[in-house]
Design an enzyme around this catalytic site. Structure first.
Site, short mmCIF file in Angstrom:
data_model
loop_
_atom_site.label_atom_id
_atom_site.label_comp_id
_atom_site.label_asym_id
_atom_site.label_seq_id
_atom_site.Cartn_x
_atom_site.Cartn_y
_atom_site.Cartn_z
N HIS A 1 -3.08 -7.41 -5.46
CA HIS A 1 -2.87 -6.03 -5.90
C HIS A 1 -2.68 -5.95 -7.42
O HIS A 1 -1.87 -6.70 -7.97
CB HIS A 1 -1.63 -5.44 -5.21
CG HIS A 1 -1.84 -5.29 -3.72
ND1 HIS A 1 -1.75 -6.35 -2.86
CD2 HIS A 1 -2.17 -4.20 -2.97
CE1 HIS A 1 -2.01 -5.92 -1.62
NE2 HIS A 1 -2.26 -4.63 -1.67
N HIS B 1 -10.88 2.68 -2.31
CA HIS B 1 -9.63 2.44 -1.56
C HIS B 1 -8.96 3.78 -1.24
O HIS B 1 -7.74 3.88 -1.24
CB HIS B 1 -8.72 1.54 -2.40
CG HIS B 1 -7.58 0.90 -1.65
ND1 HIS B 1 -7.69 0.37 -0.39
CD2 HIS B 1 -6.27 0.70 -2.01
CE1 HIS B 1 -6.52 -0.13 -0.01
NE2 HIS B 1 -5.64 0.07 -0.96
N ASP C 1 -6.34 -4.59 -4.98
CA ASP C 1 -6.22 -3.23 -4.47
C ASP C 1 -5.22 -2.40 -5.30
O ASP C 1 -4.35 -2.94 -5.97
CB ASP C 1 -5.68 -3.24 -3.03
CG ASP C 1 -6.68 -3.85 -2.04
OD1 ASP C 1 -7.77 -4.27 -2.45
OD2 ASP C 1 -6.33 -3.90 -0.85
N HIS D 1 -4.52 7.11 -1.04
CA HIS D 1 -3.87 6.00 -0.33
C HIS D 1 -3.01 6.44 0.86
O HIS D 1 -1.88 5.98 1.05
CB HIS D 1 -3.01 5.18 -1.30
CG HIS D 1 -2.83 3.75 -0.88
ND1 HIS D 1 -1.85 3.35 0.00
CD2 HIS D 1 -3.51 2.62 -1.19
CE1 HIS D 1 -1.92 2.03 0.17
NE2 HIS D 1 -2.92 1.56 -0.52
ZN LIG Z 1 -3.60 -0.37 -0.94
#
Ligand SMILES: [Zn+2]
Length: 241
Positions: A197, A104, A54, A108
């Site tokens: 991530h 995503h 991510d 954010h």
């Molecule tokens: Zn995230």
């Protein structure tokens, strides 16, 4: 995020503590699909695992692509629209290496307490940006911080996005490498979806050294355990060979 239940209590009027607790569960727990349809693992019909990353693309993503290429490992990257606009070439490198790209959101945000229109625009803007940069239109969506909210289900439906959570999250932004590796080995199972991530929200030049080292150690260990790797679209399909 520990304050989420308190925020929801406030939003619900302070007296509705039990309702706030139930809502916090629906907002945060990966296996719960009450606020928006989502999956958190594949059917497990094969000994395969989906690695997901991510918050990219970031300046640190190419180092991760090298490790994955060395092990011929496909993965899925849930990218942030704003980061794709900043680093379109890196987004293209991810796609051209054969990895899947998911949505995503565009910036954010925490989706809790946001309007349906705001949530839809966050998803729609990221879809446009990712498709423009890479030529791929994402099929999967992962909510920032894993937080779902009212209106997200409709936004996913309008954009033909499938919600994807995880079966194990690496905590690679706050744990050291051995802790990350042992946590992910513990979560290894047929159909597992592991969350790591390759960025840190919208930060430039994020330090993802712990993630990189964890992936270097994790891949041979999981292969020794007989696992192979699939992209999210593939791991969700029960019949793929
Ligand atoms: Zn995230």
């Amino acid at each position: 995020m520990a304050d989420l239940a308190r925020i929801l209590e406030t939003a619900l009027g302070g007296t509705a503590i039990a309702a706030a607790g139930a809502l916090a569960y629906a907002v945060r727990v990966p296996a719960c699909s009450w606020l928006a349809p989502s999956v958190h693992r594949g059917p497990g019909s094969r000994r395969s695992i989906a690695l997901t990353f991510d918050d990219g693309p970031s300046e640190s993503t190419p180092a991760l692509l090298e490790i994955l290429a060395r092990h011929r490992t496909p993965a899925t990257f849930f990218q942030i629209g704003a980061n794709v606009r900043r680093l379109p070439q890196v987004a293209r490198e991810v796609a051209s290496a054969g990895h899947e790209i998911g949505n995503h959101t565009d910036t954010h945000p925490l989706l809790a307490l946001k309007s349906s229109g705001f949530i839809h625009n966050e998803l729609a803007d990221a879809q446009e940006t990712i498709e423009h940069a890479t030529g791929r239109r994402p099929r999967h969506f992962r909510a920032p911080y894993g937080v779902r909210w009212f209106g997200l289900g409709q936004a996913q439906q309008r954009l033909s996005l499938n919600g994807v959570m995880w079966s194990t999250i690496a905590l690679d932004w706050k744990r050291q490498t051995p802790g990350v590796v042992s946590r992910l080995i513990g979560g290894a199972a047929p159909g597992a979806i592991l969350c790591l991530h390759d960025g840190r929200v919208l930060n430039h030049h994020p330090d993802i050294g712990i993630t990189l080292q964890a992936v270097r150690e994790l891949l041979p260990k999981l292969m020794d355990l007989g696992f192979h790797f699939e992209r999210v679209t593939d791991i969700l399909c029960p019949t793929k060979n």
